[in-house]
Design an enzyme around this catalytic site. Structure first.
Site, PDB file in Angstrom:
ATOM      1  N   CYS A 189      13.142 -46.364  60.685  1.00  0.00           N
ATOM      2  CA  CYS A 189      14.057 -45.481  61.406  1.00  0.00           C
ATOM      3  C   CYS A 189      13.812 -45.636  62.901  1.00  0.00           C
ATOM      4  CB  CYS A 189      13.852 -44.028  60.977  1.00  0.00           C
ATOM      5  SG  CYS A 189      14.760 -43.668  59.462  1.00  0.00           S
ATOM      6  N   PRO A 190      14.857 -45.536  63.689  1.00  0.00           N
ATOM      7  CA  PRO A 190      16.205 -45.057  63.360  1.00  0.00           C
ATOM      8  C   PRO A 190      17.176 -46.152  62.949  1.00  0.00           C
ATOM      9  CG  PRO A 190      16.062 -45.302  65.712  1.00  0.00           C
ATOM     10  CD  PRO A 190      14.708 -45.705  65.155  1.00  0.00           C
TER      11      PRO A 190
END
Length: 69
Positions: A12-13
Site C-alpha cells: 500500500c498505497p
C-alpha cells in the site's frame, strides 16, 4: 468489459492507486486481487467511498474484491 487487477505482492498505497486508475477507465467496475489484509481493507474502503458495491471472496491466501455499480 470489467478489468481485473493483480495487486499481489504490492505494498500500500499502490493497490489503491491501481484500483483508482482502473475504475476511472472502467466505470462499471473492476476485480482486484490482493494478498494481504491491509491492502484488502484499504481497497475495500476506497471502492465503497467511490460509490461501488463491494463483494470479497477469499481464495487461499488471496482476496478477490469485486466492485460493481
Amino acid at each position: 468489459m470489467l478489468v481485473q487487477i493483480d495487486a499481489r505482492g504490492v505494498s500500500c498505497p499502490q493497490p489503491v492507486l491501481m484500483t483508482k486508475k482502473a475504475l476511472e477507465n472502467n466505470k462499471e467496475g473492476a476485480d482486484v486481487i490482493v494478498d494481504n489484509m491491509t491492502a484488502r481493507e484499504n481497497v475495500e474502503r476506497f471502492m465503497k467511498k467511490a460509490g461501488y458495491k463491494v463483494s470479497i471472496k477469499e481464495d487461499e491466501d488471496d482476496f478477490i474484491l469485486s466492485a460493481r455499480k
